[in-house]
Scaffold this motif. Structure first.
Motif, PDB file in Angstrom:
ATOM      1  N   VAL A   1     -10.025  36.279   1.010  1.00  0.00           N
ATOM      2  CA  VAL A   1     -10.768  35.020   0.900  1.00  0.00           C
ATOM      3  C   VAL A   1     -10.532  34.191   2.155  1.00  0.00           C
ATOM      4  O   VAL A   1      -9.465  34.247   2.759  1.00  0.00           O
ATOM      5  N   LEU A   2     -11.547  33.433   2.551  1.00  0.00           N
ATOM      6  CA  LEU A   2     -11.434  32.599   3.742  1.00  0.00           C
ATOM      7  C   LEU A   2     -10.782  31.268   3.391  1.00  0.00           C
ATOM      8  O   LEU A   2     -11.230  30.556   2.497  1.00  0.00           O
ATOM      9  N   ILE A   3      -9.712  30.962   4.116  1.00  0.00           N
ATOM     10  CA  ILE A   3      -9.011  29.681   3.927  1.00  0.00           C
ATOM     11  C   ILE A   3      -8.697  29.102   5.316  1.00  0.00           C
ATOM     12  O   ILE A   3      -8.858  29.781   6.335  1.00  0.00           O
ATOM     13  N   TYR A   4      -8.251  27.862   5.341  1.00  0.00           N
ATOM     14  CA  TYR A   4      -7.914  27.244   6.625  1.00  0.00           C
ATOM     15  C   TYR A   4      -6.461  27.496   7.006  1.00  0.00           C
ATOM     16  O   TYR A   4      -5.584  27.651   6.151  1.00  0.00           O
ATOM     17  N   HIS A   5      -6.238  27.546   8.304  1.00  0.00           N
ATOM     18  CA  HIS A   5      -4.919  27.748   8.901  1.00  0.00           C
ATOM     19  C   HIS A   5      -4.687  26.601   9.890  1.00  0.00           C
ATOM     20  O   HIS A   5      -5.604  26.210  10.619  1.00  0.00           O
ATOM     21  N   GLY A   6      -3.470  26.058   9.898  1.00  0.00           N
ATOM     22  CA  GLY A   6      -3.187  24.891  10.721  1.00  0.00           C
ATOM     23  C   GLY A   6      -2.472  25.198  12.018  1.00  0.00           C
ATOM     24  O   GLY A   6      -1.518  25.985  12.059  1.00  0.00           O
ATOM     25  N   LEU A   7      -2.948  24.572  13.086  1.00  0.00           N
ATOM     26  CA  LEU A   7      -2.354  24.672  14.417  1.00  0.00           C
ATOM     27  C   LEU A   7      -1.994  23.272  14.912  1.00  0.00           C
ATOM     28  O   LEU A   7      -2.314  22.265  14.276  1.00  0.00           O
ATOM     29  N   SER A   8      -1.365  23.229  16.082  1.00  0.00           N
ATOM     30  CA  SER A   8      -1.043  21.960  16.735  1.00  0.00           C
ATOM     31  C   SER A   8      -1.791  21.849  18.055  1.00  0.00           C
ATOM     32  O   SER A   8      -2.002  22.850  18.745  1.00  0.00           O
ATOM     33  N   GLY A   9      -2.169  20.625  18.409  1.00  0.00           N
ATOM     34  CA  GLY A   9      -2.739  20.336  19.720  1.00  0.00           C
ATOM     35  C   GLY A   9      -1.823  19.364  20.439  1.00  0.00           C
ATOM     36  O   GLY A   9      -1.398  18.374  19.850  1.00  0.00           O
ATOM     37  N   VAL A  10      -1.491  19.654  21.686  1.00  0.00           N
ATOM     38  CA  VAL A  10      -0.514  18.855  22.433  1.00  0.00           C
ATOM     39  C   VAL A  10      -1.050  18.568  23.832  1.00  0.00           C
ATOM     40  O   VAL A  10      -1.657  19.437  24.467  1.00  0.00           O
ATOM     41  N   TYR A  11      -0.789  17.346  24.298  1.00  0.00           N
ATOM     42  CA  TYR A  11      -1.220  16.980  25.648  1.00  0.00           C
ATOM     43  C   TYR A  11      -0.076  17.171  26.633  1.00  0.00           C
ATOM     44  O   TYR A  11       1.025  16.634  26.450  1.00  0.00           O
TER      45      TYR A  11
ATOM     46  N   LYS B   1      -3.815  18.328  30.677  1.00  0.00           N
ATOM     47  CA  LYS B   1      -4.644  19.163  29.808  1.00  0.00           C
ATOM     48  C   LYS B   1      -4.059  19.202  28.403  1.00  0.00           C
ATOM     49  O   LYS B   1      -2.852  19.035  28.206  1.00  0.00           O
ATOM     50  N   TRP B   2      -4.951  19.440  27.437  1.00  0.00           N
ATOM     51  CA  TRP B   2      -4.553  19.689  26.058  1.00  0.00           C
ATOM     52  C   TRP B   2      -4.453  21.186  25.842  1.00  0.00           C
ATOM     53  O   TRP B   2      -5.260  21.964  26.377  1.00  0.00           O
ATOM     54  N   ILE B   3      -3.463  21.602  25.055  1.00  0.00           N
ATOM     55  CA  ILE B   3      -3.348  23.007  24.675  1.00  0.00           C
ATOM     56  C   ILE B   3      -3.146  23.097  23.162  1.00  0.00           C
ATOM     57  O   ILE B   3      -2.747  22.123  22.518  1.00  0.00           O
ATOM     58  N   ARG B   4      -3.449  24.270  22.621  1.00  0.00           N
ATOM     59  CA  ARG B   4      -3.184  24.518  21.204  1.00  0.00           C
ATOM     60  C   ARG B   4      -1.965  25.433  21.071  1.00  0.00           C
ATOM     61  O   ARG B   4      -1.783  26.357  21.865  1.00  0.00           O
ATOM     62  N   LEU B   5      -1.148  25.156  20.051  1.00  0.00           N
ATOM     63  CA  LEU B   5       0.039  25.940  19.780  1.00  0.00           C
ATOM     64  C   LEU B   5       0.082  26.281  18.296  1.00  0.00           C
ATOM     65  O   LEU B   5      -0.364  25.490  17.463  1.00  0.00           O
ATOM     66  N   ASP B   6       0.624  27.435  17.973  1.00  0.00           N
ATOM     67  CA  ASP B   6       0.729  27.867  16.582  1.00  0.00           C
ATOM     68  C   ASP B   6       2.201  28.039  16.236  1.00  0.00           C
ATOM     69  O   ASP B   6       2.842  29.000  16.650  1.00  0.00           O
ATOM     70  N   ALA B   7       2.727  27.095  15.450  1.00  0.00           N
ATOM     71  CA  ALA B   7       4.149  27.107  15.079  1.00  0.00           C
ATOM     72  C   ALA B   7       4.389  27.786  13.744  1.00  0.00           C
ATOM     73  O   ALA B   7       5.446  27.610  13.133  1.00  0.00           O
TER      74      ALA B   7
ATOM     75  N   GLU C   1      -3.775  30.867  25.777  1.00  0.00           N
ATOM     76  CA  GLU C   1      -3.336  30.743  24.388  1.00  0.00           C
ATOM     77  C   GLU C   1      -2.769  32.057  23.877  1.00  0.00           C
ATOM     78  O   GLU C   1      -3.338  33.119  24.116  1.00  0.00           O
ATOM     79  N   GLN C   2      -1.655  31.947  23.154  1.00  0.00           N
ATOM     80  CA  GLN C   2      -1.161  33.104  22.415  1.00  0.00           C
ATOM     81  C   GLN C   2      -0.828  32.602  21.008  1.00  0.00           C
ATOM     82  O   GLN C   2       0.293  32.201  20.726  1.00  0.00           O
ATOM     83  N   LEU C   3      -1.849  32.607  20.147  1.00  0.00           N
ATOM     84  CA  LEU C   3      -1.715  32.106  18.791  1.00  0.00           C
ATOM     85  C   LEU C   3      -1.298  33.228  17.849  1.00  0.00           C
ATOM     86  O   LEU C   3      -1.168  34.377  18.254  1.00  0.00           O
ATOM     87  N   ALA C   4      -1.103  32.878  16.595  1.00  0.00           N
ATOM     88  CA  ALA C   4      -0.594  33.848  15.625  1.00  0.00           C
ATOM     89  C   ALA C   4      -1.623  34.907  15.250  1.00  0.00           C
ATOM     90  O   ALA C   4      -1.278  36.079  15.073  1.00  0.00           O
ATOM     91  N   PHE C   5      -2.890  34.502  15.132  1.00  0.00           N
ATOM     92  CA  PHE C   5      -3.898  35.420  14.592  1.00  0.00           C
ATOM     93  C   PHE C   5      -5.160  35.425  15.455  1.00  0.00           C
ATOM     94  O   PHE C   5      -5.695  34.358  15.770  1.00  0.00           O
ATOM     95  N   PRO C   6      -5.662  36.601  15.815  1.00  0.00           N
ATOM     96  CA  PRO C   6      -6.955  36.670  16.513  1.00  0.00           C
ATOM     97  C   PRO C   6      -8.081  36.390  15.525  1.00  0.00           C
ATOM     98  O   PRO C   6      -8.000  36.755  14.345  1.00  0.00           O
TER      99      PRO C   6
END
Length: 208
Positions: free
Chosen positions: A116-126, A132-138, A154-159
């Protein structure tokens, strides 16, 4: 790929509130410790990210059933799901005036047991040093998951797999999504929460 911010007022990404409660003594103490150990602001961001990624367990990975939401709750319990961990990371960074926000991806919960499709949370940091802003997955790494801090890529948790209906959102929001917070606050156990993970965002229905 280019991330964008939801609000142009940078102060919106520095706010303290009931979820990003960096005024809590335990959160501010941790921020002080990480800041004092850092060479500069970028190093502080990296250290903070890696602390939340590695030292705070993902609730499912750790087999924890309690649900945390606010940054101080996550730190006190030592665990949280992706959304909760992003709340803690934002609180640590904002405590030292680093702009930080929240990003969301739509992913399949589990290909085999819960397709099932659900949302996953990331962080955005300046990053001021790089303007520049980047996204990080903790979320937390495990076999098959290797998220990392990187300025250049970016090297996040899930492609993202568009062919399965998964979708990315490159907007960084200043507040934790209302639907995410409501969902976390509505359940006392992760077993219950897993049956009611967010499938829509409050941000999808409003525009600031």
């Amino acid at each position: 790929m280019k991330v964008s911010i939801y609000m142009n007022d940078i102060s919106e990404y520095l706010k303290c509130n009931a979820v990003v409660d960096f005024d809590h003594p335990s959160v501010s103490r941790l921020a002080d410790q990480l800041y004092d150990e850092s060479e500069n602001e970028t190093d502080f961001i990296r250290r903070s990210y890696e602390y939340v990624r590695d030292r705070i367990s993902h609730s499912a990975d750790a087999g924890e059933d309690s649900v945390t939401c606010a940054a101080s709750e996550v730190l006190g319990a030592g665990h949280g799901i992706c959304f909760a961990k992003s709340h803690l990371l934002a609180a640590i960074l904002r405590s030292k005036s680093v702009p930080a926000g929240f990003c969301y991806q739509k992913l399949i919960l589990d290909d085999e047991t819960a397709p099932v499709l659900i949302y996953h949370g990331l962080s955005g940091v300046y990053l001021r040093e790089y303007e520049k802003w980047i996204r990080l997955d903790a979320r937390g790494n495990k076999p098959g998951v290797d998220a990392r801090f990187s300025v250049d890529f970016e090297q996040l948790a899930f492609p993202i797999r568009p062919e399965k209906g998964e979708a990315d959102n490159f907007v960084i929001y200043p507040d934790p999504d209302t639907e995410v917070v409501r969902t976390l606050r509505s359940h006392d156990s992760r077993e219950e929460l897993w049956k009611d993970l967010p499938t829509r965002l409050g941000y999808e229905t409003i525009k600031g």
